[in-house]
Design a protein around this motif. Structure first.
Motif, PDB file in Angstrom:
ATOM      1  N   ARG A  31     -35.715  17.590 -24.591  1.00 51.72           N
ATOM      2  CA  ARG A  31     -37.161  18.072 -24.249  1.00 51.72           C
ATOM      3  C   ARG A  31     -38.151  17.206 -23.586  1.00 51.72           C
ATOM      4  O   ARG A  31     -37.890  15.811 -23.770  1.00 51.72           O
ATOM      5  CB  ARG A  31     -37.671  18.812 -25.414  1.00 51.72           C
ATOM      6  CG  ARG A  31     -38.133  17.718 -26.588  1.00 51.72           C
ATOM      7  CD  ARG A  31     -38.595  18.481 -27.907  1.00 51.72           C
ATOM      8  NE  ARG A  31     -38.768  17.479 -28.667  1.00 51.72           N
ATOM      9  CZ  ARG A  31     -40.014  17.266 -29.338  1.00 51.72           C
ATOM     10  NH1 ARG A  31     -40.984  18.250 -29.115  1.00 51.72           N
ATOM     11  NH2 ARG A  31     -40.112  16.163 -30.381  1.00 51.72           N
TER      12      ARG A  31
ATOM     13  N   ALA B  48     -45.876  25.263 -30.187  1.00 51.94           N
ATOM     14  CA  ALA B  48     -44.554  25.411 -29.570  1.00 51.94           C
ATOM     15  C   ALA B  48     -44.800  27.017 -29.264  1.00 51.94           C
ATOM     16  O   ALA B  48     -45.664  27.721 -30.263  1.00 51.94           O
ATOM     17  CB  ALA B  48     -43.337  25.088 -30.291  1.00 51.94           C
ATOM     18  N   SER B  49     -44.097  27.510 -28.453  1.00 53.19           N
ATOM     19  CA  SER B  49     -43.963  29.020 -28.191  1.00 53.19           C
ATOM     20  C   SER B  49     -42.859  29.517 -29.282  1.00 53.19           C
ATOM     21  O   SER B  49     -41.709  29.181 -29.163  1.00 53.19           O
ATOM     22  CB  SER B  49     -43.295  29.434 -26.791  1.00 53.19           C
ATOM     23  OG  SER B  49     -42.821  30.502 -26.662  1.00 53.19           O
TER      24      SER B  49
ATOM     25  N   SER C  68     -41.336  32.364 -29.292  1.00 57.48           N
ATOM     26  CA  SER C  68     -40.168  32.707 -28.463  1.00 57.48           C
ATOM     27  C   SER C  68     -39.254  31.801 -27.608  1.00 57.48           C
ATOM     28  O   SER C  68     -38.006  32.248 -27.247  1.00 57.48           O
ATOM     29  CB  SER C  68     -40.383  34.012 -27.511  1.00 57.48           C
ATOM     30  OG  SER C  68     -41.615  33.391 -26.586  1.00 57.48           O
ATOM     31  N   SER C  69     -39.728  30.864 -27.273  1.00 57.14           N
ATOM     32  CA  SER C  69     -39.109  29.651 -26.488  1.00 57.14           C
ATOM     33  C   SER C  69     -39.597  28.294 -27.303  1.00 57.14           C
ATOM     34  O   SER C  69     -40.358  27.708 -26.705  1.00 57.14           O
ATOM     35  CB  SER C  69     -39.432  29.778 -25.079  1.00 57.14           C
ATOM     36  OG  SER C  69     -38.807  28.676 -24.235  1.00 57.14           O
ATOM     37  N   PRO C  70     -38.943  28.003 -28.306  1.00 59.75           N
ATOM     38  CA  PRO C  70     -39.530  26.723 -29.001  1.00 59.75           C
ATOM     39  C   PRO C  70     -39.397  25.471 -28.441  1.00 59.75           C
ATOM     40  O   PRO C  70     -39.971  24.419 -28.603  1.00 59.75           O
ATOM     41  CB  PRO C  70     -38.525  26.612 -30.332  1.00 59.75           C
ATOM     42  CG  PRO C  70     -37.845  27.818 -30.487  1.00 59.75           C
ATOM     43  CD  PRO C  70     -37.767  28.602 -29.092  1.00 59.75           C
ATOM     44  N   ALA C  71     -38.614  25.435 -27.279  1.00 59.80           N
ATOM     45  CA  ALA C  71     -38.730  24.038 -26.632  1.00 59.80           C
ATOM     46  C   ALA C  71     -39.822  23.973 -25.502  1.00 59.80           C
ATOM     47  O   ALA C  71     -40.270  22.956 -25.109  1.00 59.80           O
ATOM     48  CB  ALA C  71     -37.219  23.896 -25.570  1.00 59.80           C
ATOM     49  N   ALA C  72     -40.550  24.983 -25.301  1.00 61.45           N
ATOM     50  CA  ALA C  72     -41.797  25.014 -24.701  1.00 61.45           C
ATOM     51  C   ALA C  72     -42.813  24.444 -25.686  1.00 61.45           C
ATOM     52  O   ALA C  72     -43.320  25.340 -26.527  1.00 61.45           O
ATOM     53  CB  ALA C  72     -42.177  26.360 -24.205  1.00 61.45           C
ATOM     54  N   GLN C  73     -43.429  23.483 -25.444  1.00 59.95           N
ATOM     55  CA  GLN C  73     -44.193  22.698 -26.428  1.00 59.95           C
ATOM     56  C   GLN C  73     -45.475  21.789 -25.874  1.00 59.95           C
ATOM     57  O   GLN C  73     -45.350  21.490 -24.636  1.00 59.95           O
ATOM     58  CB  GLN C  73     -43.659  21.572 -27.154  1.00 59.95           C
ATOM     59  CG  GLN C  73     -42.475  22.250 -28.069  1.00 59.95           C
ATOM     60  CD  GLN C  73     -41.864  21.248 -28.909  1.00 59.95           C
ATOM     61  OE1 GLN C  73     -41.920  20.091 -29.006  1.00 59.95           O
ATOM     62  NE2 GLN C  73     -41.177  21.809 -29.852  1.00 59.95           N
TER      63      GLN C  73
END
Length: 115
Positions: free
Chosen positions: A5, A40-41, A43-48
Motif C-alpha cells: 500500500r 481509511a475508506s 468501502s476500499s480499506p487500502a485507500a488511506q
C-alpha cells in the motif's frame, strides 16, 4: 519485493479538524497513536491518508509511506543505489520495521513493513 500500500502523510497541527474534514469525504479513523492518525475508506480499506504532527522517533516527518512485504530487501536495494537514507532501518515499538529515504524530488519516503 511487493508493494502492499501507499499512504500520503499530511503534516498537521489540526488532527481533529483533519479527521472531521476527511470524514466528509467518507474516511474513517482506523489507527491513532496520538502523534499519527490513519483514516481509511470503509468501502476500499487500502485507500488511506495519515495525518501527523512530528514523527515520534525520526528527525523529519515523511511525505509518503510505502508498505512493502520485505523491508530488509527494500533497504538493501535503496542503500545499494546510493539514495540518501534520512532515518536508518529500525524496529519501532508500534509493530513496524522502517526506514526513511529521500526521493529524487526531495520528498521523504517512509518505507515500512509490519512485523
Amino acid at each position: 519485493m511487493t508493494v502492499r500500500r501507499v499512504v500520503p502523510n499530511i503534516r498537521s497541527e489540526a488532527v481533529r479538524e483533519s479527521r472531521e474534514f476527511y470524514g466528509l469525504l467518507g474516511f474513517e479513523e482506523v489507527m491513532n497513536h496520538g502523534w499519527i492518525m490513519t483514516l481509511a475508506s470503509p468501502s476500499s480499506p487500502a485507500a488511506q491518508i495519515s495525518v501527523m504532527g512530528e514523527d515520534r522517533t525520526a528527525p523529519v516527518t515523511p511525505d509518503l509511506s510505502v508498505e512493502v512485504d520485505d523491508v530488509d530487501a527494500a533497504y538493501a536495494v535503496v542503500l545499494e543505489s546510493g539514495a540518501e537514507i534520512v532515518h536508518p532501518l529500525q524496529d519501532e515499538e508500534w509493530g513496524v520495521r522502517r526506514f526513511f529515504v529521500r526521493d529524487p524530488s526531495g520528498r521523504v519516503v517512509n518505507v515500512l513493513g509490519h512485523r
